[in-house]
Write an enzyme that holds these catalytic residues in place. Sequence first.
Site, mmCIF file in Angstrom:
data_model
loop_
_atom_site.group_PDB
_atom_site.id
_atom_site.type_symbol
_atom_site.label_atom_id
_atom_site.label_comp_id
_atom_site.label_asym_id
_atom_site.label_seq_id
_atom_site.Cartn_x
_atom_site.Cartn_y
_atom_site.Cartn_z
ATOM 1 N N ASP A 89 -5.291 -5.322 6.536
ATOM 2 C CA ASP A 89 -6.528 -4.841 5.923
ATOM 3 C C ASP A 89 -7.500 -6.013 5.754
ATOM 4 O O ASP A 89 -8.679 -5.942 6.128
ATOM 5 C CB ASP A 89 -6.186 -4.216 4.560
ATOM 6 C CG ASP A 89 -7.345 -3.415 3.983
ATOM 7 O OD1 ASP A 89 -8.354 -3.236 4.687
ATOM 8 O OD2 ASP A 89 -7.241 -2.984 2.824
ATOM 9 N N LYS A 103 4.210 -13.982 5.503
ATOM 10 C CA LYS A 103 4.529 -15.014 4.514
ATOM 11 C C LYS A 103 6.030 -14.926 4.246
ATOM 12 O O LYS A 103 6.467 -14.762 3.097
ATOM 13 C CB LYS A 103 3.748 -14.781 3.216
ATOM 14 C CG LYS A 103 2.341 -15.297 3.194
ATOM 15 C CD LYS A 103 2.180 -16.763 3.499
ATOM 16 C CE LYS A 103 2.192 -17.640 2.292
ATOM 17 N NZ LYS A 103 1.888 -19.063 2.635
ATOM 18 N N ASP A 109 -1.797 -17.375 6.013
ATOM 19 C CA ASP A 109 -2.869 -18.257 5.525
ATOM 20 C C ASP A 109 -3.349 -19.176 6.646
ATOM 21 O O ASP A 109 -4.539 -19.412 6.832
ATOM 22 C CB ASP A 109 -2.424 -19.049 4.281
ATOM 23 C CG ASP A 109 -0.998 -19.561 4.360
ATOM 24 O OD1 ASP A 109 -0.272 -19.209 5.312
ATOM 25 O OD2 ASP A 109 -0.590 -20.331 3.469
ATOM 26 N N TYR A 153 0.816 -1.215 0.000
ATOM 27 C CA TYR A 153 0.000 0.000 0.000
ATOM 28 C C TYR A 153 0.856 1.273 0.000
ATOM 29 O O TYR A 153 0.323 2.371 0.124
ATOM 30 C CB TYR A 153 -0.917 0.037 1.232
ATOM 31 C CG TYR A 153 -2.089 -0.919 1.187
ATOM 32 C CD1 TYR A 153 -2.087 -2.038 0.361
ATOM 33 C CD2 TYR A 153 -3.203 -0.718 1.981
ATOM 34 C CE1 TYR A 153 -3.155 -2.923 0.337
ATOM 35 C CE2 TYR A 153 -4.281 -1.591 1.960
ATOM 36 C CZ TYR A 153 -4.250 -2.696 1.131
ATOM 37 O OH TYR A 153 -5.315 -3.565 1.119
#
Length: 358
Positions: free
Chosen positions: A248, A191, A224, A124
């Site tokens: 987000d 991740k 995840d 972002y």
Amino acid sequence: MGHEITLIPGDGIGPEVTEAARRVVEATGVDVEWDVQNAGAAVMDEEGTPLPDRVLASIRRTRTALKGPITTPVGTGFRSVNVALRQELDLFAAVRPALALPGIPTRYEEVDIVVIRENTEDLYAGVEFERGSEALQELRSELRSLAGFEIRDDAGVTVKPISVSGTRRIVRFAFDFARRHRRRLVTVGHKANIMKFSDGVFLFTAAIEAYGYPDISFEEVQVDELAMRLALDPQDQDILLLPNLYGDILSDLCAGLVGGLGVVPGANLGWEFAVFEPVHGSAPDIAGKGLANPIAIILSAAMMLAHLGEQNGAAAVREAVARVMAEGEVRTGDLAGTSGTEEMAEAISREVGALVSE
Ligand code: NAD
């Protein structure tokens, strides 16, 4: 002495819900002076920008804003005003508490999660190269000569910067928040197995900083798997510390666990300024109909009052929302009720009034 606060009504349901929040804040009796500043799609035509300088100047003066949601065009058009505000004012920490309230129908009871999201870096940050642009052609050839990376000529590119300094401050913020609010666990989602040089920085910086807080447990989970844990056993989660994009996404997931976007508040905090706003957007599907749930922005206003040191006012607003929900008579459509925004604002203001005069 009173508090001067910048009030940004925003787009879509923004003006309806901010008006409700204003009414509830005024019912607390806290001395507040509002500086109303319009921004977003609503001012784009007249002023040529969705974020005029006067809005930033007002927040720089008052240091505190209560903000309704602002529409961002998808794919094209102006950049997100929300992202621009966070970057301009260096509001590096987003705090989004997802707390199950009695009376609100949810899949799980006893969910009490706080999402702490890094607000200025990651995908972002706004470092984007448009498909077919000259700049992207240069970037492609640079990447090819630097490291043999081949990017397809019909690709668009968004860059993901995550720094040690940007991460360190949000990690310290999260652990300090945990201490201040007597929480037990900070879980970092990442991740870093795939994105070793961006999420890797986030994870390793968090792990190092965690040594400074031996009284708070620290855990790292791939994002995840964290999503799965949230769907299975959300009551086991405490504070989730996340880079911008995952923060987000998972804050909406957490909203879904406690009754939806209509009830989850948020704060964007930096060293100098604070902007309080709900997690939800401008909800064009219900805008202008008086149907929006104002609880998310009302609870954001409670966070604002606490931030301003008005603990009694903040507590009255929280308690009033809890009472109105527990009574169950006044509820908006998103909570399976039939009441409108104004009715909800009226019921909560009345409870606030009763609480502060007790
Ligand atoms: P949204 O949050 O506006 O709406 C998603 C769904 O939730 C819709 O069905 C909507 O009716 C419902 N909903 C949201 N808030 C509600 C409320 N208070 N009461 C009852 N129902 C509510 O998400 P979206 O549709 O993806 O986004 C609409 C616009 O808002 C987009 O332009 C987006 O960029 C913008 N947005 C702004 C912010 C912000 O200002 N911080 C945050 C998210 C999205």
